[in-house]
Design an enzyme around this catalytic site. Sequence first.
Site, PDB file in Angstrom:
ATOM      1  N   HIS A 275       0.919  -1.206   0.051  1.00  0.00           N
ATOM      2  CA  HIS A 275       0.027  -0.192  -0.033  1.00  0.00           C
ATOM      3  C   HIS A 275       0.963   1.180  -0.149  1.00  0.00           C
ATOM      4  O   HIS A 275       1.948   1.134   0.457  1.00  0.00           O
ATOM      5  CB  HIS A 275      -1.025   0.011   1.175  1.00  0.00           C
ATOM      6  CG  HIS A 275      -0.247  -0.114   2.494  1.00  0.00           C
ATOM      7  ND1 HIS A 275       0.223   1.260   3.006  1.00  0.00           N
ATOM      8  CD2 HIS A 275      -0.033  -0.957   3.317  1.00  0.00           C
ATOM      9  CE1 HIS A 275       0.963   0.868   4.382  1.00  0.00           C
ATOM     10  NE2 HIS A 275       0.614  -0.624   4.429  1.00  0.00           N
TER      11      HIS A 275
ATOM     12  N   GLU B  31      -1.868  -6.854   7.325  1.00  0.00           N
ATOM     13  CA  GLU B  31      -0.462  -6.727   7.787  1.00  0.00           C
ATOM     14  C   GLU B  31      -0.390  -7.939   9.094  1.00  0.00           C
ATOM     15  O   GLU B  31      -1.257  -8.255   9.638  1.00  0.00           O
ATOM     16  CB  GLU B  31      -0.432  -5.412   8.325  1.00  0.00           C
ATOM     17  CG  GLU B  31       0.839  -4.826   9.015  1.00  0.00           C
ATOM     18  CD  GLU B  31       2.258  -5.266   8.000  1.00  0.00           C
ATOM     19  OE1 GLU B  31       2.589  -6.395   7.843  1.00  0.00           O
ATOM     20  OE2 GLU B  31       2.891  -4.123   7.690  1.00  0.00           O
TER      21      GLU B  31
END
Length: 240
Positions: free
Chosen positions: A9, A87
């Site tokens: 990202h 994550e």
Amino acid sequence: MVKLVLIRHGQSEWNVENRFTGWTDVDLSSKGLEEAREAGVMLKASGFSFDIAYTSVLRRAMRTLWITLEEMDLMWIPVYKTWKLNERHYGALQGLNKEETARKYGDEQVTLWRRSTNVRPPALTKDDERYEAAHPKYRDIKDYEFPLTEDLEDTEKRVVSYWNEEIAPNVKAGKQVIIAAHGNTIRALVKHLDQISDKDIENVNIPTGTPLVYELDNDLKPIGHYYLNREIETLEEKQV
């Protein structure tokens, strides 16, 4: 040969604030939005197109993917979202400033928490407001699966299981695939693909918003990899 594109990202709001983020659902910074747009422009200019996309259920990765696909006029392709690409869960460190945490616990301990393969940070408790198991986006996670903390080994297990079960069959079938995820989930997949040792993975960093292209043989073994470099907007081979 098939190509697989991985993209971390774009820069997030907590990247700017130097905080441990983990599963906290923060958004992209203004720079992160621009990184996502640039990624789409670079991929399109380099002749890439995609049949299918995968991402996490965290908005910084989803938004990066949406913007990238929008720039490529590919918002119509199937997108699969899964918590298994989230994550790494940083446990009780989530939300804490990294420099302040290093002053409190020492640089060596924080480095172990951040970079080692099998050292978990302190865990959250289930009564902590940061524990989000009840959120609707996690309704498919069994209670025993929802992490209170993770090391990279834990992260690798869930990422590789999803890769083997869902993503790899599509890549092997010749589908052009893009995965928009996070620093540690991409590190985990890179570790698996390139068979990187526990020691060597400590030195692997994944930059924000920069497409990483893997060239794979028919058995999905890496032939090579390179980043699309936003500064020169040409293919430039770099060490992962």
